[in-house]
Design a protein around this motif. Structure first.
Motif, PDB file in Angstrom:
ATOM      1  N   GLN A   1       0.830  -1.206   0.000  1.00 25.12           N
ATOM      2  CA  GLN A   1       0.000   0.000   0.000  1.00 25.12           C
ATOM      3  C   GLN A   1       0.863   1.254   0.000  1.00 25.12           C
ATOM      4  N   VAL A   2       1.916   1.237   0.816  1.00 21.87           N
ATOM      5  CA  VAL A   2       2.834   2.370   0.865  1.00 21.87           C
ATOM      6  C   VAL A   2       3.442   2.607  -0.519  1.00 21.87           C
ATOM      7  N   TYR A   3       3.885   1.522  -1.143  1.00 27.78           N
ATOM      8  CA  TYR A   3       4.480   1.625  -2.480  1.00 27.78           C
ATOM      9  C   TYR A   3       3.502   2.247  -3.468  1.00 27.78           C
ATOM     10  N   GLN A   4       2.262   1.793  -3.461  1.00 33.72           N
ATOM     11  CA  GLN A   4       1.253   2.282  -4.404  1.00 33.72           C
ATOM     12  C   GLN A   4       0.946   3.764  -4.201  1.00 33.72           C
ATOM     13  N   ILE A   5       1.036   4.235  -2.969  1.00 35.99           N
ATOM     14  CA  ILE A   5       0.788   5.653  -2.695  1.00 35.99           C
ATOM     15  C   ILE A   5       1.994   6.508  -3.060  1.00 35.99           C
ATOM     16  N   VAL A   6       3.180   6.069  -2.665  1.00 34.56           N
ATOM     17  CA  VAL A   6       4.379   6.889  -2.810  1.00 34.56           C
ATOM     18  C   VAL A   6       4.871   6.939  -4.251  1.00 34.56           C
ATOM     19  N   LYS A   7       4.855   5.813  -4.938  1.00 35.60           N
ATOM     20  CA  LYS A   7       5.484   5.706  -6.254  1.00 35.60           C
ATOM     21  C   LYS A   7       5.013   6.774  -7.242  1.00 35.60           C
ATOM     22  N   PRO A   8       3.703   7.029  -7.394  1.00 31.90           N
ATOM     23  CA  PRO A   8       3.287   8.047  -8.370  1.00 31.90           C
ATOM     24  C   PRO A   8       3.671   9.469  -7.971  1.00 31.90           C
ATOM     25  N   LEU A   9       3.881   9.689  -6.663  1.00 29.30           N
ATOM     26  CA  LEU A   9       4.140  11.037  -6.173  1.00 29.30           C
ATOM     27  C   LEU A   9       5.631  11.347  -6.071  1.00 29.30           C
ATOM     28  N   ASN A  10       6.404  10.315  -5.749  1.00 28.77           N
ATOM     29  CA  ASN A  10       7.836  10.523  -5.543  1.00 28.77           C
ATOM     30  C   ASN A  10       8.561   9.200  -5.790  1.00 28.77           C
ATOM     31  N   PRO A  11       9.082   8.978  -6.988  1.00 27.53           N
ATOM     32  CA  PRO A  11       9.731   7.703  -7.303  1.00 27.53           C
ATOM     33  C   PRO A  11      11.090   7.522  -6.638  1.00 27.53           C
ATOM     34  N   ASN A  12      11.583   8.551  -5.978  1.00 28.64           N
ATOM     35  CA  ASN A  12      12.911   8.509  -5.377  1.00 28.64           C
ATOM     36  C   ASN A  12      12.820   8.057  -3.913  1.00 28.64           C
ATOM     37  N   PHE A  13      12.571   6.758  -3.715  1.00 30.42           N
ATOM     38  CA  PHE A  13      12.457   6.243  -2.353  1.00 30.42           C
ATOM     39  C   PHE A  13      12.941   4.798  -2.308  1.00 30.42           C
ATOM     40  N   CYS A  14      13.173   4.314  -1.090  1.00 30.63           N
ATOM     41  CA  CYS A  14      13.589   2.930  -0.909  1.00 30.63           C
ATOM     42  C   CYS A  14      12.914   2.354   0.326  1.00 30.63           C
ATOM     43  N   PHE A  15      12.862   1.029   0.395  1.00 34.20           N
ATOM     44  CA  PHE A  15      12.343   0.321   1.570  1.00 34.20           C
ATOM     45  C   PHE A  15      13.495  -0.342   2.305  1.00 34.20           C
ATOM     46  N   LEU A  16      13.443  -0.319   3.628  1.00 32.68           N
ATOM     47  CA  LEU A  16      14.409  -1.030   4.453  1.00 32.68           C
ATOM     48  C   LEU A  16      13.716  -2.174   5.173  1.00 32.68           C
ATOM     49  N   GLN A  17      14.250  -3.390   5.055  1.00 37.56           N
ATOM     50  CA  GLN A  17      13.777  -4.467   5.902  1.00 37.56           C
ATOM     51  C   GLN A  17      14.216  -4.171   7.326  1.00 37.56           C
ATOM     52  N   CYS A  18      13.278  -4.306   8.262  1.00 41.12           N
ATOM     53  CA  CYS A  18      13.566  -3.964   9.657  1.00 41.12           C
ATOM     54  C   CYS A  18      12.677  -4.806  10.565  1.00 41.12           C
ATOM     55  N   THR A  19      13.240  -5.280  11.663  1.00 38.19           N
ATOM     56  CA  THR A  19      12.469  -5.918  12.729  1.00 38.19           C
ATOM     57  C   THR A  19      12.681  -5.086  13.985  1.00 38.19           C
ATOM     58  N   SER A  20      11.596  -4.613  14.567  1.00 33.94           N
ATOM     59  CA  SER A  20      11.679  -3.679  15.694  1.00 33.94           C
ATOM     60  C   SER A  20      11.816  -4.424  17.017  1.00 33.94           C
ATOM     61  N   ALA A  21      13.043  -4.818  17.313  1.00 36.29           N
ATOM     62  CA  ALA A  21      13.376  -5.443  18.599  1.00 36.29           C
ATOM     63  C   ALA A  21      14.788  -5.028  18.949  1.00 36.29           C
ATOM     64  N   TYR A  22      15.064  -4.832  20.255  1.00 39.37           N
ATOM     65  CA  TYR A  22      16.352  -4.295  20.695  1.00 39.37           C
ATOM     66  C   TYR A  22      16.851  -5.082  21.911  1.00 39.37           C
ATOM     67  N   PRO A  23      17.930  -5.825  21.817  1.00 39.47           N
ATOM     68  CA  PRO A  23      18.629  -6.148  20.566  1.00 39.47           C
ATOM     69  C   PRO A  23      17.863  -7.210  19.778  1.00 39.47           C
ATOM     70  N   LEU A  24      18.083  -7.246  18.498  1.00 43.62           N
ATOM     71  CA  LEU A  24      17.391  -8.173  17.613  1.00 43.62           C
ATOM     72  C   LEU A  24      18.133  -9.503  17.563  1.00 43.62           C
ATOM     73  N   GLU A  25      17.382 -10.590  17.811  1.00 45.48           N
ATOM     74  CA  GLU A  25      17.982 -11.922  17.751  1.00 45.48           C
ATOM     75  C   GLU A  25      18.039 -12.402  16.298  1.00 45.48           C
ATOM     76  N   ALA A  26      19.022 -13.239  15.997  1.00 41.75           N
ATOM     77  CA  ALA A  26      19.257 -13.672  14.620  1.00 41.75           C
ATOM     78  C   ALA A  26      18.034 -14.328  13.999  1.00 41.75           C
ATOM     79  N   GLU A  27      17.307 -15.134  14.787  1.00 38.88           N
ATOM     80  CA  GLU A  27      16.171 -15.854  14.220  1.00 38.88           C
ATOM     81  C   GLU A  27      15.007 -14.947  13.851  1.00 38.88           C
ATOM     82  N   ASP A  28      15.064 -13.688  14.279  1.00 43.18           N
ATOM     83  CA  ASP A  28      13.989 -12.740  13.965  1.00 43.18           C
ATOM     84  C   ASP A  28      14.384 -11.725  12.889  1.00 43.18           C
ATOM     85  N   VAL A  29      15.575 -11.862  12.346  1.00 42.96           N
ATOM     86  CA  VAL A  29      16.043 -10.901  11.337  1.00 42.96           C
ATOM     87  C   VAL A  29      15.297 -11.072  10.020  1.00 42.96           C
ATOM     88  N   ASN A  30      15.122 -12.327   9.596  1.00 49.13           N
ATOM     89  CA  ASN A  30      14.399 -12.649   8.362  1.00 49.13           C
ATOM     90  C   ASN A  30      14.981 -11.942   7.127  1.00 49.13           C
TER      91      ASN A  30
END
Length: 219
Positions: free
Chosen positions: A37-66
């Protein structure tokens, strides 16, 4: 940068995209459908963007990195850069993402891991940051080319250890070669390349030189 937890705001507030600035959108705590959904909204308005894979845990365990989500993002969003925002301890996982094709790598640093706050134990110190930069550059160099070929650095080794076709038995002139007449040898002198052995089958030997250790010259 649109931080973790705010990705859905992009869907509701298009003005973030309309500003036209390069956007880095982190994806912690989001579903794939939300990111689409984010991609569909942003892309027509501003093609200069990127996505970061992120898991919100501190510290992040290896099995949750994906890390495989990086590959999924590259498949679903092939026309934008994909990156990684890491909250794990150390640098090894972050370095590994480079081999998966990330173009943006985000890590936070701290001056003291013992400071108050849940995330300081997952941050990098200045020495780790320097090691991360060096390691990323090394992996980027190691990725090299997708073309498999004999490289200049392999020639010396190939001359010593490369395999050639030789006669396994004495082959008279005029013989039509069969596979059971041939075998392989390692090292110099280099002869007919082993990978082309099947091209010799059915050929007639016109001239036979030396002993059975030397190949014939097929027609």
């Amino acid at each position: 940068m649109v931080k973790t937890g705010n990705a859905k705001i992009v869907v509701r507030r298009e003005e973030i995209s309309k500003k036209g600035h390069p956007m880095v959108i982190s994806s912690g705590m989001q579903l794939m459908d939300s990111m689409k959904q984010v991609y569909q909204i942003v892309k027509p308005l501003n093609p200069n963007f990127c996505f970061l894979q992120c898991t919100s845990a501190y510290p992040l365990e290896a099995e949750d990195v994906n890390l495989q989500i990086i590959l999924e993002y590259r498949k679903f969003f092939p026309d934008i850069p994909i990156g990684y925002s890491g909250h794990e301890a150390g640098i090894m996982i972050s370095v590994a993402t480079v081999a998966l094709g990330v173009k943006v790598l985000e890590r936070h640093i701290t001056l003291d891991m013992t400071w108050k706050g849940s995330d300081h134990s997952a941050l990098l110190d200045s020495e780790e940051l320097a090691e991360l930069v060096w390691s990323v550059c090394l992996v980027e160099k190691a990725l090299g080319s997708p073309t498999k070929q004999l490289l200049a650095c392999e020639i010396t080794c190939n001359q010593k250890l490369g395999k050639s076709v030789v006669a396994k038995v004495k082959i008279p002139e005029g013989t039509v070669l069969t596979l059971d007449m041939l075998t392989e040898k390692v090292g110099e002198p280099n002869g007919y390349p082993l990978e082309d052995i099947f091209k010799l089958i059915g050929k007639k030997v016109l001239v036979m030189e030396g002993s059975v250790e030397n190949q014939g010259k097929p027609n």
